[in-house]
Design a protein around this motif. Structure first.
Motif, mmCIF file in Angstrom:
data_model
loop_
_atom_site.group_PDB
_atom_site.id
_atom_site.type_symbol
_atom_site.label_atom_id
_atom_site.label_comp_id
_atom_site.label_asym_id
_atom_site.label_seq_id
_atom_site.Cartn_x
_atom_site.Cartn_y
_atom_site.Cartn_z
ATOM 1 N N LYS A 267 0.848 -1.195 0.000
ATOM 2 C CA LYS A 267 0.000 0.000 0.000
ATOM 3 C C LYS A 267 0.889 1.253 0.000
ATOM 4 C CE LYS A 267 -4.326 1.242 1.987
ATOM 5 N NZ LYS A 267 -5.404 0.730 2.768
ATOM 6 N N THR A 271 -0.276 2.979 -3.240
ATOM 7 C CA THR A 271 -1.265 4.011 -2.917
ATOM 8 C C THR A 271 -0.608 5.262 -2.330
ATOM 9 O OG1 THR A 271 -2.968 2.356 -2.624
ATOM 10 C CG2 THR A 271 -3.357 4.487 -1.592
ATOM 11 N N ILE A 311 -5.526 -5.934 -3.823
ATOM 12 C CA ILE A 311 -6.563 -4.936 -4.140
ATOM 13 C C ILE A 311 -6.517 -3.816 -3.106
ATOM 14 C CG2 ILE A 311 -8.560 -6.042 -2.973
ATOM 15 C CD1 ILE A 311 -8.943 -4.695 -6.457
ATOM 16 N N ASN A 312 -6.249 -4.173 -1.876
ATOM 17 C CA ASN A 312 -6.135 -3.141 -0.838
ATOM 18 C C ASN A 312 -4.903 -2.272 -1.025
ATOM 19 O OD1 ASN A 312 -8.457 -3.554 0.566
ATOM 20 N ND2 ASN A 312 -7.561 -5.009 2.017
ATOM 21 N N GLY A 314 -3.884 -1.317 -3.813
ATOM 22 C CA GLY A 314 -4.184 -0.373 -4.880
ATOM 23 C C GLY A 314 -3.860 -0.931 -6.255
ATOM 24 N N ASP A 316 -4.709 -2.630 -9.634
ATOM 25 C CA ASP A 316 -5.953 -2.713 -10.395
ATOM 26 C C ASP A 316 -6.077 -3.989 -11.219
ATOM 27 O OD1 ASP A 316 -6.816 0.020 -9.698
ATOM 28 O OD2 ASP A 316 -5.021 0.578 -10.819
ATOM 29 N N VAL A 337 -14.049 -6.744 0.985
ATOM 30 C CA VAL A 337 -13.690 -5.704 0.017
ATOM 31 C C VAL A 337 -14.954 -4.940 -0.340
ATOM 32 C CG1 VAL A 337 -12.964 -5.307 -2.371
ATOM 33 C CG2 VAL A 337 -11.694 -6.906 -0.945
ATOM 34 N N ASP A 338 -14.856 -3.636 -0.293
ATOM 35 C CA ASP A 338 -15.986 -2.802 -0.681
ATOM 36 C C ASP A 338 -16.046 -2.785 -2.211
ATOM 37 O OD1 ASP A 338 -17.757 -0.787 -1.218
ATOM 38 O OD2 ASP A 338 -16.940 0.589 0.296
ATOM 39 N N GLU A 340 -16.933 -0.679 -4.113
ATOM 40 C CA GLU A 340 -16.497 0.611 -4.655
ATOM 41 C C GLU A 340 -15.004 0.597 -5.011
ATOM 42 O OE1 GLU A 340 -18.078 2.793 -6.035
ATOM 43 O OE2 GLU A 340 -16.589 4.388 -6.217
ATOM 44 N N LEU A 341 -14.234 -0.189 -4.270
ATOM 45 C CA LEU A 341 -12.805 -0.311 -4.572
ATOM 46 C C LEU A 341 -12.624 -0.914 -5.973
ATOM 47 C CD1 LEU A 341 -10.206 0.250 -2.969
ATOM 48 C CD2 LEU A 341 -10.240 -2.116 -2.212
ATOM 49 N N ILE A 344 -13.613 1.593 -8.663
ATOM 50 C CA ILE A 344 -12.548 2.588 -8.926
ATOM 51 C C ILE A 344 -11.525 2.005 -9.899
ATOM 52 C CG2 ILE A 344 -10.605 3.815 -7.860
ATOM 53 C CD1 ILE A 344 -12.370 4.069 -5.315
#
Ligand code: BGC
Length: 740
Positions: A267, A271, A311-312, A314, A316, A337-338, A340-341, A344
């Motif tokens: 991350k 990210t 995925i957390n 970042g 893709d 996992v949301d 929405e992630l 995005i």
């Protein structure tokens, strides 16, 4: 649960895209359209977009999945790599567009690293040209050819700085220097991506391998990296950042762990640095099966955990592991996992597809017409030859043995690389056809058709047999001059090609010794993907040309230099050590608290080898000579907001017209942290006719003087600096100034 949308909605959404003009799309309108598409997609369809699989047309990693065509039809994959050709990409695109509900076009990626069909010099060689214009041009031509064959996306540039020639992948980058590598990464991105992503010959760039892959421990590929944040930020990160600043739309994670966290699960890298600090808005793809490898790194127990980490972090797109496909639905359903992630990530990918115009016409890159006319054109081949000869570095030229007089009667062309064809295009040669490359022997014969050319291989690149020595010696004895082609096979550098001994493989040195013993003048032509420890050659062979792997036009380009049609101008982008024990060795090292003193045992040194490299960074000879005057400074001190002009007069004092790379280095003499003894901060490649001279100037401002200070803030510190200018990192004139 899969929600079935009425077909009409899908058709409407497609219409929404396809009626858009390809140019002048505002960012807001693109985002709105992408959002609307994402809102119509099922979770499975979204996850499909986060998946990249290879076709079986080429294999660039440990395993391939045979059922990729079915994956396309089922929408389990959003991008395909290792597939090219107008017809084949059209066929696969059709499968996606005609069989999936959302009709989202595929993105086709490939490792177009140094040319697609017309193969240019390997990237490290191109870096030796120090010529940003031709490097950009080479990437542009690669993009034209690749896009003519249906490709949208290249996994390049590789922006990994490396100090370790054992690491086979050093061939794919721009060498050891951050400043040079940054400029080259940016030039490559500009070349690949062109001016406008919606143009038909735009190839989306992917800067890799993020991050610090070039520092793999002991030069062993895929190995761990452990380094200070200062080193990371100061030396390794800038070339990736430069590529992004030049517009690169995508980033690839690296295989290595960095300080214990594998990049693909980091991350911090993906990210915090990439997105939060640098504002990167494109998408991030893993390197081949990197998500799966999180299990081998020992940071994930299973598919679910590995996917969750990635995925957390970042990331893709999952390249080739198929883990996102298997795990993300479950992770969303169990609320780990949301969704929405995932939305995005999908938006980032669809945006790139949109910018490429694929929603207007998914087949726009797959044109048989372009394929027939825009591949290996005479202009491309001529440019490749120019880039190739500009990438050659003259390492030694005792008594002006080179250039060879074209009227020479008998020339012996000897050595295991003298007639090799496959090796010339190096590793990562994309769709390059090695059968079309020009061998050294052919290049020489074409240049001096009236000379008597004797040829003998002498020995293999590798192996122990000396059976061919006698024939080679006999050829040498009859010759006026010997051209001896030595080096590595193409597979000895590149991925998974680390070497612990970087000398000439096999019995090549013995061959050189035997040829040298004939007493004939010998020119060594080296073809290799990394610096080699060639001390014996350096001591004994009068002329040495470092020609790397120069691609399709190798033989012609080398002949241009051998016979003086082109005066060599390349400079080493990487240090050549004397032995493996000196590694890591690079020009911008620290002074230490006990700088070298030959008369004092207790200073930094080895007992068995000097601290000096065999050939230093920035070094390269010419057939002419250049004389540097003293440095002139516009002022002796500057304030924080000011700049200073440093100038030097450079004269061509030899007998040939020639090009020189004028290099400027700076040293911060006293700072809150120990600074390198010199750092490249500027260079200019100039062309001087014999007898001509030119004043070369550089501006020095805050940027060139800044670094990560003791508190890790980035900026300059007041005090004294030394500026050095010359034709290599060790041959410079110097002057001092201060920052007040
Ligand atoms: C390499 C990458 C390359 C990818 C796809 C990997 O094994 O490390 O540099 O882009 O394969 O071919």
């Amino acid at each position: 649960m899969k929600i079935k949308f009425p077909l009409m909605i899908a058709v409407l959404s497609w219409a929404l895209f396809s009626c858009q003009p390809t140019v002048k799309k505002s960012a807001d309108s693109i985002d709105a359209k992408v959002d609307s598409i994402v809102s119509l997609m099922t979770l499975e369809e979204k996850i499909g977009q986060l998946t990249l699989f290879t076709s079986d047309m080429d294999q660039t990693g440990a395993f391939i999945r045979k059922e990729y065509e079915e994956d396309i039809k089922q929408g389990r994959v959003g991008s395909i790599f290792n597939a090219y050709g107008a017809e084949y990409t059209r066929k696969l695109q059709k499968m996606a567009v005609e069989n999936t509900r959302m009709k989202i076009p595929l993105l086709f990626g490939y490792d177009v690293i140094h040319g697609h069909r017309t193969i240019f010099p390997m990237p490290l060689a191109e870096a030796a040209s120090w010529d940003l214009e031709i490097i950009e041009k080479s990437a542009r031509i690669a993009a034209i050819e690749a896009t003519a064959e249906g490709l949208h996306w290249t996994f390049a540039p590789m922006a990994d700085v490396s100090f370790d020639p054992r690491w086979g992948r050093i061939i794919e980058g721009a060498g050891e220097d951050t400043y040079l590598a940054s400029l080259i990464s940016a030039a490559r991105v500009k070349g690949f991506q062109g001016d406008n992503l919606s143009d038909l010959n735009t190839l989306v760039a992917c800067v890799k391998h993020f991050a610090a892959y070039g520092a793999s421990q002991a030069g062993r590929d895929y190995h761990s990296v452990d380094m200070s944040e200062r080193m990371l930020r100061e030396v390794y990160l800038p070339p990736y950042k430069a590529a992004l600043d030049a517009g690169a739309m995508t980033v690839m994670t690296s295989f290595n762990d960095l300080n214990g966290i594998p990049a693909t699960a980091s991350k911090y890298l993906m990210t915090e640095i990439l997105r939060d600090e640098w504002g990167f808005e494109g998408f991030i793809v893993t390197d081949y099966t990197s998500i799966m490898e999180l299990m081998y790194h020992g940071v994930a127990a299973d598919t679910l955990e590995a996917s969750l980490l990635s995925i957390n972090a970042g990331v893709d797109i999952d390249m080739q592991a198929g883990f996102y496909n298997t795990a993300l639905t479950r992770l969303v359903e169990t609320k780990q996992v949301d969704e929405e992630l995932i939305n995005i990530a999908v938006r980032r990918i669809l945006k790139v597809k949109y910018l490429l115009g694929l929603f207007d016409d998914p087949y726009r890159y797959s044109s048989t017409e372009r394929e027939a006319t825009e591949i290996m054109t005479p202009e491309f081949i001529e440019t490749a030859r120019d880039v190739a000869r500009k990438s050659i570095v003259l390492l030694k030229n005792e008594n002006q043995l080179l250039p060879i007089d074209p009227a020479t009667k008998t020339i012996a062309v000897i050595g295991p690389l003298s007639e090799s064809r496959r090796d010339l295009i190096g590793s990562w040669s994309a769709a390059g056809d090695w059968a079309k490359s020009v061998t050294l022997l052919e290049g020489i014969k074409a240049r001096v058709p009236n000379a008597r050319i004797l040829h003998a291989q002498g020995c293999d690149i590798d192996g122990k047999s000396k059976d061919g020595f006698a024939q080679a010696i006999a050829a040498a004895r009859q010759a006026d001059v010997v051209v001896l082609a030595l080096g590595e096979a193409y597979w000895m550098s590149g991925e998974a090609a680390s070497r612990s001994d970087i000398g000439l493989p096999g019995v090549q040195q013995q061959l050189a010794e035997a040829i040298h013993a004939t007493g004939k003048p010998v020119v060594a032509v080296l073809m290799n993907g990394r610096p080699l420890t060639i001390n014996w050659l350096d001591e004994n062979i009068p002329a040495i040309l470092q020609t790397w792997f120069l691609g399709t036009t190798t033989g012609n380009a080398i002949a241009d230099v051998l016979f003086g049609d082109y005066n060599p101008s390349g400079k080493l982008p990487v240090t050549f050590p004397k032995n493996v024990g000196q590694i890591p060795i690079h020009y911008n090292m620290k002074n230490t608290g006990r700088p070298f003193d030959a008369n004092n045992k207790y200073t930094t040194k080895y007992l068995d080898v000097s601290n000096e490299p065999l050939y230093p960074f920035g070094f390269g000879l010419s057939y002419t000579t250049f004389a540097y005057d003293e440095i002139e400074l516009s002022k002796s001190s500057i304030g924080l907001e000011e700049t200073l002009t440093v100038s030097i007069n450079v004269a061509n004092t030899g007998d040939f017209d020639g090009e020189e790379v004028v290099q400027m280095y700076i040293r911060d003499k006293v700072a809150s942290v120990s600074r390198p003894v010199k750092e490249l901060k500027g260079f200019k490649k100039i062309n001087l006719k014999k007898g001509e001279s030119q004043k070369v100037s550089f501006e020095i401002g805050l940027e060139a003087l800044s670094f990560y200070r003791a508190d890790m803030s980035f900026g300059a510190e007041k005090g004294d600096f030394e500026v050095m200018i010359g034709g290599s990192s060790v041959d410079t004139k110097s002057a001092s100034f201060s920052l007040k």
